[in-house]
Motif scaffolding. Structure first.
Motif, PDB file in Angstrom:
ATOM      1  N   THR A 124      30.047  -3.711 -45.043  1.00 30.61           N
ATOM      2  CA  THR A 124      31.327  -4.272 -45.476  1.00 30.61           C
ATOM      3  C   THR A 124      32.229  -3.417 -46.488  1.00 30.61           C
ATOM      4  OG1 THR A 124      30.373  -5.647 -47.212  1.00 30.61           O
ATOM      5  CG2 THR A 124      30.231  -6.673 -45.210  1.00 30.61           C
ATOM      6  N   THR A 125      31.628  -2.535 -47.070  1.00 29.63           N
ATOM      7  CA  THR A 125      32.507  -1.557 -48.051  1.00 29.63           C
ATOM      8  C   THR A 125      32.350  -0.123 -47.654  1.00 29.63           C
ATOM      9  OG1 THR A 125      30.473  -1.080 -49.538  1.00 29.63           O
ATOM     10  CG2 THR A 125      31.583  -3.140 -49.943  1.00 29.63           C
ATOM     11  N   PRO A 126      33.470   0.734 -48.011  1.00 25.89           N
ATOM     12  CA  PRO A 126      33.361   2.201 -47.751  1.00 25.89           C
ATOM     13  C   PRO A 126      32.086   2.715 -48.149  1.00 25.89           C
ATOM     14  CG  PRO A 126      35.755   1.567 -48.587  1.00 25.89           C
ATOM     15  CD  PRO A 126      34.476   0.304 -48.836  1.00 25.89           C
ATOM     16  N   VAL A 127      31.474   2.396 -49.228  1.00 25.46           N
ATOM     17  CA  VAL A 127      30.363   3.184 -49.772  1.00 25.46           C
ATOM     18  C   VAL A 127      29.141   2.668 -49.010  1.00 25.46           C
ATOM     19  CG1 VAL A 127      28.485   2.929 -51.644  1.00 25.46           C
ATOM     20  CG2 VAL A 127      31.124   3.375 -52.240  1.00 25.46           C
ATOM     21  N   GLN A 128      29.053   1.312 -48.546  1.00 28.19           N
ATOM     22  CA  GLN A 128      27.780   0.985 -47.516  1.00 28.19           C
ATOM     23  C   GLN A 128      28.095   1.680 -45.979  1.00 28.19           C
ATOM     24  OE1 GLN A 128      28.534  -3.369 -47.431  1.00 28.19           O
ATOM     25  NE2 GLN A 128      26.989  -3.536 -49.061  1.00 28.19           N
ATOM     26  N   TYR A 151      30.130  10.376 -47.566  1.00 26.36           N
ATOM     27  CA  TYR A 151      30.865   9.717 -48.485  1.00 26.36           C
ATOM     28  C   TYR A 151      32.502  10.193 -48.383  1.00 26.36           C
ATOM     29  CZ  TYR A 151      26.855   7.962 -50.814  1.00 26.36           C
ATOM     30  OH  TYR A 151      25.596   7.268 -50.984  1.00 26.36           O
ATOM     31  N   LEU A 155      35.381   7.350 -47.818  1.00 25.63           N
ATOM     32  CA  LEU A 155      36.246   6.996 -48.867  1.00 25.63           C
ATOM     33  C   LEU A 155      37.640   7.840 -48.802  1.00 25.63           C
ATOM     34  CD1 LEU A 155      33.292   6.156 -49.814  1.00 25.63           C
ATOM     35  CD2 LEU A 155      33.955   6.417 -52.141  1.00 25.63           C
ATOM     36  N   ARG A 326      39.200   4.227 -41.345  1.00 30.14           N
ATOM     37  CA  ARG A 326      40.388   3.047 -41.329  1.00 30.14           C
ATOM     38  C   ARG A 326      40.217   2.476 -39.690  1.00 30.14           C
ATOM     39  NH1 ARG A 326      45.411   7.130 -41.877  1.00 30.14           N
ATOM     40  NH2 ARG A 326      45.439   8.268 -39.600  1.00 30.14           N
TER      41      ARG A 326
END
Length: 330
Positions: A124-128, A151, A155, A326
């Motif tokens: 659910t997040t860019p890091v994940q 990464y 990111l 994106r």
């Protein structure tokens, strides 16, 4: 239908110290940035019918329609589908702005875009997303690569990444002014050598030397890591002239990591480009071909372009990209 895209990247300093064989003993540090060249995965879910139930049609390296994932030839796609496909009818295709195997982080960008297209609930997040993509390439496929690419692709922007001994990664945003970015967009030139290669083959030698604690290789990697401090200072202070000299030091250190890092025609082009006005440069990714990044003040760019044409190197115009992964809809 959706388009999941992820940017390619340029590693500016510290590349190679993110490999676990080095980072787990000495901690790695890499400074890099995303660029406006991307890899995209187009995914379409279709209505379930007797013919499509539980099947995927993948047009990647080749087209196949199957519910049997081993039939998917692309190993990155196969690993992503094995982990994240919900078995609903799916059609996927991919495309990229540069050839694979050229040092631009395209395999990581593909993994990021692929996981993003499958939209797993656990990511659910860019890091994940970065961690999921890295786990595909480094874990499921066991490739001896580092995690910086995943990464940077997930990111975007300029990032300083610290790869800790315990396997964790800390990522910091690097604030580079719009004025400095604009100047670097003009003064950094990217050239494709026409040679593709598998980064894992080249990195395997470095990985082996690191595990064996080869003194010369380790000292070079320590030096490459130390350059991240200098590059960070140059970027945040807007000292673009220093960028070239740091890249040149990186070039010299990297040459000794493996006999496969460079090629004679690349070395010749680099030496002549320096004589024509380039202040420094580096081979992107593992080396062995792919793309060469040069810092060239405006006065020397015409001569460097002429040299590139004479050596059959192709210029790839680019700009730095602040956006990471994106999702869009056509």
């Amino acid at each position: 239908m959706l388009i999941s895209s992820a940017p390619l990247r340029i590693s500016l300093a510290g590349g190679g110290t993110d490999l676990p064989s080095y980072a787990r003993l000495h901690e790695g540090v890499v400074l890099g940035a995303a660029i406006d060249r991307r890899v995209a995965v187009v995914a379409s879910t279709s209505r379930t019918t007797a013919a499509t139930r539980g099947a995927a049609r993948a047009c990647l390296d080749q087209c196949c329609r199957t519910a049997d994932l081993p039939a998917v030839a692309n190993p990155y796609a196969r690993a992503a589908l094995e982990r994240y496909w919900d078995r609903n009818p799916l059609e996927i295709a991919s495309m990229g702005d540069v050839p694979p195997g050229t040092g631009m982080g395209s395999s990581a960008a593909f993994c990021v875009a692929m996981v993003g297209a499958l939209s797993p609930r656990s990511v659910t997040t860019p890091v994940q997303l970065a961690e999921a993509a890295a786990q595909i390439e480094m874990g499921a496929l066991g490739r001896p690569v580092g995690g910086q690419d995943h990464y940077l692709s997930a990111l975007g922007g300029f990032r300083l990444m610290r790869f800790r001994r315990d396997g964790s990664t800390e990522v910091e945003s690097v604030e580079v002014s719009a004025r400095t970015r604009a100047r670097l967009d003009k003064e950094l030139m990217l050239f494709y050598s026409g040679v593709t290669r598998d980064a894992a083959v080249i990195l395997a030698a470095q990985d082996s030397h690191s595990r064996a604690e080869n003194g010369d290789v380790l000292e070079r990697l320590h030096g490459i890591k130390a350059l991240t401090t200098d590059m960070l200072q140059a970027l945040t202070s807007g000292d673009c002239d220093a960028v070239g000299s740091i890249l040149h030091t990186h070039w010299e250190l990297k040459q000794g990591l493996s006999s496969k890092v460079s090629l004679s025609r690349i070395d010749t082009f680099y030496a002549e480009a320096r004589a024509a006005g380039a202040t420094g440069g580096k081979l992107l990714g593992a080396g062995g071909g792919g793309y060469v990044l040069l810092h060239v003040p405006e006065a020397g760019q015409a001569d460097v372009r002429a040299l590139a044409q004479a050596h059959s190197f192709i210029e790839e115009p680019f700009r730095f990209e602040l956006a990471g992964h994106r999702i869009s809809q056509p």
